[in-house]
Design a protein around this motif. Sequence first.
Motif, PDB file in Angstrom:
ATOM      1  N   GLY A   1      16.426  35.201  52.406  1.00 55.09           N
ATOM      2  CA  GLY A   1      15.798  36.510  52.490  1.00 55.09           C
ATOM      3  C   GLY A   1      16.818  37.634  52.599  1.00 55.09           C
ATOM      4  O   GLY A   1      18.016  37.448  52.384  1.00 55.09           O
ATOM      5  N   SER A   2      16.332  38.822  53.003  1.00 52.99           N
ATOM      6  CA  SER A   2      17.211  39.997  53.068  1.00 52.99           C
ATOM      7  C   SER A   2      18.189  39.911  54.238  1.00 52.99           C
ATOM      8  O   SER A   2      17.906  39.289  55.259  1.00 52.99           O
ATOM      9  N   LEU A   3      19.323  40.561  54.069  1.00 48.33           N
ATOM     10  CA  LEU A   3      20.377  40.550  55.086  1.00 48.33           C
ATOM     11  C   LEU A   3      20.893  41.975  55.282  1.00 48.33           C
ATOM     12  O   LEU A   3      21.219  42.662  54.317  1.00 48.33           O
ATOM     13  N   ALA A   4      20.917  42.430  56.551  1.00 44.73           N
ATOM     14  CA  ALA A   4      21.478  43.756  56.854  1.00 44.73           C
ATOM     15  C   ALA A   4      22.989  43.690  56.713  1.00 44.73           C
ATOM     16  O   ALA A   4      23.663  42.933  57.418  1.00 44.73           O
ATOM     17  N   LEU A   5      23.517  44.475  55.796  1.00 44.82           N
ATOM     18  CA  LEU A   5      24.944  44.389  55.516  1.00 44.82           C
ATOM     19  C   LEU A   5      25.801  45.083  56.580  1.00 44.82           C
ATOM     20  O   LEU A   5      26.811  44.546  57.005  1.00 44.82           O
ATOM     21  N   PHE A   6      25.411  46.285  57.025  1.00 49.65           N
ATOM     22  CA  PHE A   6      26.250  47.065  57.944  1.00 49.65           C
ATOM     23  C   PHE A   6      25.406  47.620  59.108  1.00 49.65           C
ATOM     24  O   PHE A   6      25.216  48.835  59.229  1.00 49.65           O
ATOM     25  N   PRO A   7      24.890  46.776  59.958  1.00 51.22           N
ATOM     26  CA  PRO A   7      23.981  47.261  61.016  1.00 51.22           C
ATOM     27  C   PRO A   7      24.651  48.182  62.040  1.00 51.22           C
ATOM     28  O   PRO A   7      24.001  49.052  62.603  1.00 51.22           O
ATOM     29  N   GLY A   8      25.947  48.014  62.306  1.00 54.96           N
ATOM     30  CA  GLY A   8      26.613  48.843  63.314  1.00 54.96           C
ATOM     31  C   GLY A   8      27.562  49.875  62.745  1.00 54.96           C
ATOM     32  O   GLY A   8      28.354  50.487  63.473  1.00 54.96           O
ATOM     33  N   MET A   9      27.511  50.075  61.449  1.00 54.79           N
ATOM     34  CA  MET A   9      28.470  50.977  60.812  1.00 54.79           C
ATOM     35  C   MET A   9      28.165  52.445  61.157  1.00 54.79           C
ATOM     36  O   MET A   9      27.000  52.860  61.216  1.00 54.79           O
ATOM     37  N   HIS A  10      29.212  53.224  61.412  1.00 56.49           N
ATOM     38  CA  HIS A  10      29.057  54.656  61.641  1.00 56.49           C
ATOM     39  C   HIS A  10      30.280  55.392  61.091  1.00 56.49           C
ATOM     40  O   HIS A  10      31.341  54.797  60.900  1.00 56.49           O
ATOM     41  N   LEU A  11      30.108  56.666  60.871  1.00 59.05           N
ATOM     42  CA  LEU A  11      31.173  57.487  60.297  1.00 59.05           C
ATOM     43  C   LEU A  11      31.889  58.272  61.393  1.00 59.05           C
ATOM     44  O   LEU A  11      31.273  59.047  62.125  1.00 59.05           O
ATOM     45  N   GLU A  12      33.199  58.040  61.531  1.00 61.55           N
ATOM     46  CA  GLU A  12      34.025  58.792  62.488  1.00 61.55           C
ATOM     47  C   GLU A  12      34.478  60.086  61.816  1.00 61.55           C
ATOM     48  O   GLU A  12      35.201  60.068  60.823  1.00 61.55           O
ATOM     49  N   THR A  13      34.051  61.208  62.371  1.00 60.22           N
ATOM     50  CA  THR A  13      34.374  62.515  61.775  1.00 60.22           C
ATOM     51  C   THR A  13      35.515  63.227  62.489  1.00 60.22           C
ATOM     52  O   THR A  13      35.927  64.306  62.050  1.00 60.22           O
ATOM     53  N   CYS A  14      36.001  62.666  63.614  1.00 60.09           N
ATOM     54  CA  CYS A  14      37.091  63.281  64.392  1.00 60.09           C
ATOM     55  C   CYS A  14      36.740  64.716  64.820  1.00 60.09           C
ATOM     56  O   CYS A  14      37.588  65.613  64.849  1.00 60.09           O
ATOM     57  N   ASP A  15      35.460  64.910  65.123  1.00 56.84           N
ATOM     58  CA  ASP A  15      34.969  66.204  65.616  1.00 56.84           C
ATOM     59  C   ASP A  15      35.143  67.343  64.615  1.00 56.84           C
ATOM     60  O   ASP A  15      35.168  68.518  64.983  1.00 56.84           O
ATOM     61  N   GLU A  16      35.289  66.977  63.349  1.00 55.64           N
ATOM     62  CA  GLU A  16      35.392  67.994  62.304  1.00 55.64           C
ATOM     63  C   GLU A  16      34.007  68.252  61.703  1.00 55.64           C
ATOM     64  O   GLU A  16      33.175  67.341  61.632  1.00 55.64           O
ATOM     65  N   PRO A  17      33.721  69.469  61.278  1.00 54.57           N
ATOM     66  CA  PRO A  17      32.413  69.764  60.677  1.00 54.57           C
ATOM     67  C   PRO A  17      32.246  69.045  59.331  1.00 54.57           C
ATOM     68  O   PRO A  17      33.193  68.956  58.550  1.00 54.57           O
ATOM     69  N   ILE A  18      31.047  68.538  59.072  1.00 53.49           N
ATOM     70  CA  ILE A  18      30.752  67.791  57.847  1.00 53.49           C
ATOM     71  C   ILE A  18      29.758  68.582  57.003  1.00 53.49           C
ATOM     72  O   ILE A  18      28.711  69.024  57.496  1.00 53.49           O
ATOM     73  N   THR A  19      30.087  68.790  55.751  1.00 49.85           N
ATOM     74  CA  THR A  19      29.181  69.500  54.839  1.00 49.85           C
ATOM     75  C   THR A  19      28.445  68.539  53.909  1.00 49.85           C
ATOM     76  O   THR A  19      27.308  68.795  53.518  1.00 49.85           O
ATOM     77  N   SER A  20      29.088  67.431  53.562  1.00 43.14           N
ATOM     78  CA  SER A  20      28.434  66.448  52.688  1.00 43.14           C
ATOM     79  C   SER A  20      29.122  65.096  52.838  1.00 43.14           C
ATOM     80  O   SER A  20      30.286  65.028  53.246  1.00 43.14           O
ATOM     81  N   ILE A  21      28.378  64.035  52.502  1.00 45.18           N
ATOM     82  CA  ILE A  21      28.914  62.670  52.574  1.00 45.18           C
ATOM     83  C   ILE A  21      28.590  61.958  51.266  1.00 45.18           C
ATOM     84  O   ILE A  21      27.457  62.011  50.778  1.00 45.18           O
ATOM     85  N   ARG A  22      29.563  61.294  50.722  1.00 42.11           N
ATOM     86  CA  ARG A  22      29.357  60.501  49.512  1.00 42.11           C
ATOM     87  C   ARG A  22      29.961  59.128  49.737  1.00 42.11           C
ATOM     88  O   ARG A  22      31.123  59.010  50.123  1.00 42.11           O
ATOM     89  N   ALA A  23      29.162  58.083  49.532  1.00 37.07           N
ATOM     90  CA  ALA A  23      29.625  56.717  49.785  1.00 37.07           C
ATOM     91  C   ALA A  23      29.369  55.854  48.548  1.00 37.07           C
ATOM     92  O   ALA A  23      28.347  56.003  47.867  1.00 37.07           O
ATOM     93  N   THR A  24      30.288  54.955  48.274  1.00 34.46           N
ATOM     94  CA  THR A  24      30.160  54.008  47.166  1.00 34.46           C
ATOM     95  C   THR A  24      30.352  52.606  47.710  1.00 34.46           C
ATOM     96  O   THR A  24      31.332  52.343  48.425  1.00 34.46           O
ATOM     97  N   VAL A  25      29.433  51.704  47.408  1.00 32.12           N
ATOM     98  CA  VAL A  25      29.512  50.322  47.888  1.00 32.12           C
ATOM     99  C   VAL A  25      29.599  49.406  46.676  1.00 32.12           C
ATOM    100  O   VAL A  25      28.802  49.512  45.737  1.00 32.12           O
ATOM    101  N   GLU A  26      30.593  48.521  46.683  1.00 30.73           N
ATOM    102  CA  GLU A  26      30.761  47.542  45.595  1.00 30.73           C
ATOM    103  C   GLU A  26      30.712  46.142  46.181  1.00 30.73           C
ATOM    104  O   GLU A  26      31.256  45.891  47.263  1.00 30.73           O
ATOM    105  N   LEU A  27      30.071  45.265  45.470  1.00 36.26           N
ATOM    106  CA  LEU A  27      29.986  43.865  45.889  1.00 36.26           C
ATOM    107  C   LEU A  27      30.866  43.031  44.964  1.00 36.26           C
ATOM    108  O   LEU A  27      30.642  42.969  43.763  1.00 36.26           O
ATOM    109  N   GLU A  28      31.881  42.431  45.525  1.00 31.64           N
ATOM    110  CA  GLU A  28      32.816  41.647  44.730  1.00 31.64           C
ATOM    111  C   GLU A  28      32.436  40.173  44.796  1.00 31.64           C
ATOM    112  O   GLU A  28      32.184  39.633  45.883  1.00 31.64           O
ATOM    113  N   THR A  29      32.430  39.492  43.630  1.00 31.09           N
ATOM    114  CA  THR A  29      32.114  38.051  43.584  1.00 31.09           C
ATOM    115  C   THR A  29      33.194  37.283  42.837  1.00 31.09           C
ATOM    116  O   THR A  29      32.928  36.267  42.192  1.00 31.09           O
ATOM    117  N   ASN A  30      34.410  37.773  42.897  1.00 35.31           N
ATOM    118  CA  ASN A  30      35.505  37.088  42.206  1.00 35.31           C
ATOM    119  C   ASN A  30      35.675  35.667  42.732  1.00 35.31           C
ATOM    120  O   ASN A  30      35.718  35.454  43.958  1.00 35.31           O
TER     121      ASN A  30
END
Length: 322
Positions: free
Chosen positions: A258-287
Amino acid sequence: MLTPSPFFLVFFFTVNKHKPWIETTYHGIVTENDDKVLLDPPLIALDKDAPLRYAGEGGDGEICGFRIHGQNVPFEAVVLDKSTGEGVIRAKDKLDCELQKEHTFTIQAYDCGEGPDGANMKKSHKATVHIQVNDINEYSPVFKEKSYKATVIEGKKYDSILKVEAVDADCSFQFSQICSYEIVTPDVPFSIDKDGFIKNTEKLSYGKEHMYKLTVTAYDCGKNRASEDVLVKISVKPTCKPSWQSFSKRIEYEPGTGSLALFPGMHLETCDEPITSIRATVELETNHIGKGCDRDTYSEKSLHKLCGKSLLLTALRHHLMK
């Protein structure tokens, strides 16, 4: 024959014509632990009824006393020499500069009056006396806080990390001022200036030390040390880098579960800097995934079906849609 001369008794009566004279204003200094007041000018009363140094005991030209006027005045005036009119002012009790730094009152001189019983004594005008109480260094510095703490980032030198502050209860400017602070703990990469500001003398490393504990003391300008030293805690924080935190780069998945949660505890560290936008790319490698399935001779489509890549992609899409 000689005839005795008549015998005559002559009586001289003095008349107390003049009032004693003193200065109009006196300034004095007395130290907390002493009772004698240093006056300027000296306390001397003059009386024109006694033009000579020795006018006779109890004469109306002599000075028999000084009287202080005022409420709750902690001083008394004493005649040292009746014939010269010299006197002193002294404290009746122990003085406390911290309670009262200055005292002001009036004083009068009294002559000894007419005749042996001192009748009709005369008094001078009232003079004003200002007395300053000098301080002794009886108190030690006390820190305003029980302890101090601060946090710094590794690899950075600060002009000031934090400030410690001590106070002193003495009344004088000299003894109530804090002249210096000192870090008692040896061999630490910190310094402190005369105003209590602490800074690091070299760049700090989180890997070397997570927290420094410093003992700091203070000295007043009379060189009295603080009654109790104070503890200063300085925490070192690792250098912050904006990034995704708390995720695993490798995930084990059993096909058909069945389904599997890939990143249940993942969070973004911003170092207290203001964030205007976020863009993320996830790739699954099966080499070389075939090595973990059956054998490399399977076709790519068969491997995808056998090893469950389609299920992983479905789970990944489901997670991102959240």
